[in-house]
Design a protein around this motif. Structure first.
Motif, PDB file in Angstrom:
ATOM      1  N   UNK B 120      46.922   3.476 126.342  1.00 28.38           N
ATOM      2  CA  UNK B 120      47.212   4.578 125.600  1.00 28.38           C
ATOM      3  C   UNK B 120      48.574   4.313 124.714  1.00 28.38           C
ATOM      4  N   UNK B 121      48.620   3.611 123.707  1.00 30.10           N
ATOM      5  CA  UNK B 121      49.482   3.305 122.895  1.00 30.10           C
ATOM      6  C   UNK B 121      51.391   4.458 123.333  1.00 30.10           C
ATOM      7  N   UNK B 122      50.795   5.811 123.038  1.00 24.62           N
ATOM      8  CA  UNK B 122      51.747   6.312 123.687  1.00 24.62           C
ATOM      9  C   UNK B 122      53.010   5.980 124.797  1.00 24.62           C
ATOM     10  N   UNK B 123      52.026   5.603 125.896  1.00 25.35           N
ATOM     11  CA  UNK B 123      52.341   4.963 127.066  1.00 25.35           C
ATOM     12  C   UNK B 123      53.542   3.744 126.440  1.00 25.35           C
ATOM     13  N   UNK B 124      52.482   2.712 126.631  1.00 25.74           N
ATOM     14  CA  UNK B 124      53.226   1.291 125.699  1.00 25.74           C
ATOM     15  C   UNK B 124      54.895   2.166 125.445  1.00 25.74           C
ATOM     16  N   UNK B 126      56.643   5.054 125.646  1.00 24.46           N
ATOM     17  CA  UNK B 126      57.593   5.225 126.319  1.00 24.46           C
ATOM     18  C   UNK B 126      57.943   4.132 127.152  1.00 24.46           C
ATOM     19  N   UNK B 214      53.438   4.467 116.434  1.00 22.31           N
ATOM     20  CA  UNK B 214      53.920   4.905 118.359  1.00 22.31           C
ATOM     21  C   UNK B 214      55.225   4.607 118.795  1.00 22.31           C
TER      22      UNK B 214
ATOM     23  N   UNK C  47      54.871   0.459 133.103  1.00 20.77           N
ATOM     24  CA  UNK C  47      53.904   1.474 133.191  1.00 20.77           C
ATOM     25  C   UNK C  47      54.181   1.446 134.817  1.00 20.77           C
ATOM     26  N   UNK C 233      44.089   8.877 123.970  1.00 21.22           N
ATOM     27  CA  UNK C 233      45.797   9.443 124.253  1.00 21.22           C
ATOM     28  C   UNK C 233      46.175   8.760 122.946  1.00 21.22           C
TER      29      UNK C 233
END
Lengths: 369, 270, 297
Positions: B120-124, B126, B214, C47, C233
């Motif tokens: 998910x782009x939001x994780x990238x 963050x 994002x 990650x 997501x």
């Protein structure tokens, strides 16, 4: 037909292939190939699909790396050289002309890479086009050419930079029969004129017989026989070659004490047997057999059988004869019978001259080189 | 006409009328809402009224007179162009390498390079923010280009790989036999012939960066705010009709891009 | 011949050839290095860092960040996230399948036009499309105005800043991702099969369900995966069209980061989202085989 070795002069090189081996996983593509190609020789790699002939050609070109072995062009070991340092001309099955360049630019490509001057390039392109009878086609797009013309441009491009060796991978397989036969002679003429060492891959035995100085027959990654076309045709050394080259009907024979016996009768032979194996085959070429009348010339081997059928094929007549063991063989004649034509169902006798009586072992020995 | 059979299974057009209607509505659903923005942008009203009470160019004037919007547009263009360059070069290299590589390691590399499409782009966003904070790359063009490139590289690779699959490998082999080194053969023979795939990959990369929201929300603050970041904040906080004008300009821009991508589709040109 | 025999035991150049073959392969693979480094450092390594950070609290290693996620409000978010992803995926399939089916039967020119329409949203900015939906769906928007003029409703429907609006916007975003793999799969189904079914006496509807649908399954699965995973997501559309009433997991991540600047909480939330995404992919790959997922590109 045969061009003497070395006639090509300084430009061409002999090729020495030694113990060339390639495995793909468990599949053996090439199994310890040894092959010497003379300078200026036109040699054909012939074999069924999967025999390794194309793999061998790609190794000469440098596009497939063997697991082991040696390839020499003249005195130079080239097996580790990348393709562009080998100085070979190559013609592919689908021509591989560059579609984003016109004919002249295709021909100029190798010259530009070698840093030739512009006027020299123009000069050599014109000459090369003339050589393949396409003078004035330089500005044409590749898509405007017919199959035969594409073939000629591909050929011209492969020789324009005066390579020492020319490799051809089934270059004629996309053409129709008439054009193919014309191009066979044309390629051969070009070869004789330039004297390049040429390696030609085909699965078409007729093409191989027409064009080559020598033919190397491959089967399952092994070199089975290397000979001049005539010898290959008339003296096959194995059942595989006899079946693969020309039309052949095989009849099993028994071998005992250096004698070959067919239905219990000893056959007269011109040459000693190649193998002492007890079970071998008599390879019969239809055009070497004769349907006999009443009198039998004593020097012929004779097989008896029953005539099943005549088939008229225009330039010849083929008669199918059933032998005592139920096997069928064919006899080809260019003319009809003189006095009495045997009818289907008649008992007939077939004569074979001793020099045409070929006994081949059933297994496939490796070729003596 | 309606009673003629429509397919080889002998169903008639009449029996499938509902299918045609449904599909028509879906196509309208896909295209019409976006186009509706165009008349809105010429409205004279502050409110989202449709049809607009009167026509004017005031929102275009508002856009072109605003330093913030102009700066944001400029930043977005800069970032998109750099992202396009970085991801097209690295993505094409990677696609070529993977296409011809036969090592078993190839599979893992392929998966790793495709991962940014699945995360998910939001994780990238963050992650990138946390990574850039100590490096001082937040709110910089470089940081944005690096982050956007991770999203764009997989898209370039998909496009270029498709081009390589349709490309005749003999072409490069013959070039090498004629004396070209591998790199030279690629540049003079392969690249011109897969140019369409490379360019459409580049276009995709450009659009991906230019439209990205994002990541920009996280790492494009201060004077490095991108157009999308400003638009997002404007949409969230109060709906400013200037956005309609900007949107119309962007739609115009997309139509040009779609046209280009259609023109470059493999097979449309020889 | 004799020469060759004398060397029968040795394999000429074998070592050098093996080395050169390996070097060539490594050179090819090294072409991936720039892309791999960029993606590895910028996208993938964080990650890992995120995962590590999620176990760090004020006083060393802790599960506190995760324990907080047990709070009912997060459970609600989790529910609505999955609910939205499910509903959006289902609607996309229901709308996308007929469209792809019809398009696959069209003549190339007409099909190209439809695909252009499908791709149009792809190329237009997501924000532009979201803005368009705000205009259309709001209280005084087109839909409400028209419905009121037609006398079908007395007061405006609540179409936006809620679950309905978010769903409409999301379907609009996700539909192309569903149609394209479906179309690709259906285009490769030979009409001969349906002809064969018809000639064997299958009525059209039966032939469709028994012959066509099973063969389109790979496309269906690909579309479902892409849409569901992307929806899980997704951030922009719910954030703008949900009006704060639709809380997605991605929005919780953003809030922890931007509003509370709590990296630990954001990391834990992020890890959960990552695990959910990987979990869905893993589950589907177990069902249909990992090969079919990777070979897709």
């Amino acid at each position: 037909m045969t061009s003497e070795a070395g006639r090509g002069g300084a430009a061409s090189l002999p090729i020495t292939i030694r113990r060339l081996t390639k495995h793909y996983g468990k599949f053996t593509a090439l199994d310890h190939i040894d092959l010497e190609i003379k300078s200026g020789e036109f040699i054909t790699l012939l074999g069924p699909s999967g025999s390794g002939k194309t793999t061998l050609l790609m190794m000469l070109g440098g596009f497939v790396q063997p697991d082991a072995g040696s390839i020499r062009f003249g005195d130079q070991e080239v097996v580790l050289l990348p393709p562009h340092k080998r100085g070979i001309g190559m013609v592919f099955q689908n021509y591989a002309l560059f579609p984003h360049m016109n004919v002249a630019a295709n021909l100029a490509y190798p010259l530009k890479l070698r840093g030739c001057r512009r006027d020299e390039i123009a000069d050599r392109v014109a000459k090369a086009l003339e050589l393949v009878e396409l003078a004035g086609y330089g500005e044409r797009g590749v898509h405007q050419l017919s199959g035969g013309q594409k073939q000629r441009v591909a050929l011209a491009r492969a020789i324009i930079f005066e390579p020492r060796i020319l490799l051809m991978d089934e270059p004629l397989s996309a053409l129709d029969k008439n054009l193919r036969e014309k191009m066979q002679l044309e390629i051969r003429r070009l070869h004789d004129r330039l004297g390049l060492t040429s390696v030609y891959v085909t699965h078409d035995q007729r093409e191989a017989l027409t064009m080559s100085d020598r033919i190397a027959v491959l089967n399952r990654g092994r070199l089975v026989q290397l000979d001049q076309p005539r010898d290959l045709y008339e003296q096959p050394t194995s059942r595989f070659i006899a079946d693969f080259i020309g039309e052949t009907h095989c009849v099993p024979v028994e071998v005992r004490e250096g004698q070959a016996l067919l239905f219990g009768k000893t056959l007269q032979l011109d040459r000693p047997l190649r193998s002492t194996a007890p079970a071998q085959s008599l390879a019969l070429r239809p055009e070497k057999l004769h349907l006999l009348g009443c009198d039998v010339p004593p020097q012929l081997n004779v097989i008896e059988g029953k005539l099943r059928q005549h088939v008229f094929q225009g330039d010849s007549i083929v008669s199918y004869v059933t032998l005592a063991d139920g096997r069928e063989i064919a006899v080809r004649r260019s003319q009809g019978f003189g006095e009495r034509t045997p009818e289907p169902g008649d008992k007939v006798r077939i004569g074979i001259a001793p020099r045409d009586t070929i006994i081949v072992p059933d297994d496939e020995p490796t070729a003596p080189t | 006409m309606l009673r003629k059979s429509a397919t080889s299974t002998q169903i008639t057009h009449l029996q499938r009328l509902w299918l045609y209607l449904l599909c028509g509505l879906v196509v309208v659903f896909l295209v019409a809402p976006t186009l509706l923005v165009v008349p809105m942008s010429f409205s004279s009203s502050r409110f989202l009224q449709f049809p607009p009470p009167d026509w004017s160019l005031r929102w275009y004037r508002a856009y072109f007179n605003s330093i913030e919007w102009r700066d944001a547009t400029f930043i977005s263009l800069q970032v998109a162009i750099w992202t396009m360059l970085v991801s097209t070069v690295t993505g094409t290299m990677a696609a070529y390498g993977l296409h011809y590589c036969r090592l078993s390691l190839r599979r893992s590399v392929q998966i790793a390079l495709a991962l940014p499409m699945m995360i998910p782009v939001i994780l990238i966003a963050v992650g990138v923010f946390m990574l850039f904070a100590p490096l001082g790359l937040n709110n910089t063009i470089t940081g944005l280009v690096l982050a956007h490139s991770t999203l764009a590289i997989p898209l370039v690779m998909i496009s270029v790989s498709a081009g390589l699959r349709n490309f005749d490998a003999n072409q490069e082999m013959v070039a090498r036999s004629l004396g070209a080194s591998r790199i030279r053969a690629f540049l003079t023979v392969t690249l011109p012939q897969i140019a369409n795939s490379v360019v459409s990959g580049a276009l995709l990369a450009f659009v991906t960066s230019f439209d990205e929201v994002v990541i920009s929300l996280f790492v494009a603050g201060g004077d490095k705010a991108t157009l999308t970041r400003r638009m997002f904040l404007a949409l969230r906080d109060e709906i400013d009709p200037t956005i309609a004008a900007i949107s119309t300009l962007l739609i115009l821009f997309s139509i040009v891009l779609v046209g280009a991508s259609q023109f470059l589709r493999p097979g449309s040109k020889t | 011949m004799t020469m060759a025999h004398s060397e029968a035991g040795t394999d000429l150049n074998a070592t050098a050839l093996e080395r050169s073959a390996r070097n060539e392969q490594l050179r090819l693979l090294s072409l991936c290095a720039p892309a791999l480094l960029l993606i590895g450092i910028v996208a993938l390594a964080p990650m890992g860092w995120l995962s590590g950070l999620s176990f760090v609290g004020k006083d060393g290693l802790t599960f506190a960040n995760y324990e907080r996620l047990l709070h009912p409000s997060y459970q609600l978010t989790l529910m609505s996230t999955f609910q939205l992803a499910f509903v959006v995926t289902a609607i996309c399939l229901a709308l996308g399948y007929p469209l792809a089916y019809l398009t696959a039967q069209m003549r190339p020119r007409a099909a190209g036009l439809v695909l252009l329409c499908v791709l149009f949203p792809f190329w237009t900015s997501l924000l532009v499309r979201t803005y368009a939906w705000l205009v259309i769906l709001q209280r005084k928007g087109i839909v409400n105005t028209w419905l009121e003029n037609l006398g079908l409703i007395d007061e405006p429907l609540r179409l936006v800043y809620n679950f309905t609006g978010t769903t409409i916007g999301m379907v609009h975003v996700m539909l192309p991702f569903m149609v394209l793999p479906l179309y690709a799969a259906m285009k490769s189904i030979s009409p001969d099969y349906l002809q064969a079914a018809a000639s064997l006496g299958a009525p059209p509807v039966k032939a469709f369900w028994q012959v066509f649908v099973p063969q389109s399954i790979p496309g269906v699965i690909a579309g479902l995966i892409v849409v569901f995973v992307l929806s899980l997501g997704f951030y922009v559309t719910p954030a703008l069209l949900g009006g704060g009433k639709v809380m997605m997991w991605s929005m919780q991540v953003e809030r922890a980061m931007e509003v509370y600047a709590d990296w630990g909480a954001a990391s834990a939330l992020g890890v959960v989202l990552l695990v959910m995404t990987i979990g869905v992919l893993w589950l589907i790959s177990r069902l249909v085989g990992i090969g079919s997922l990777i070979e897709r590109d």
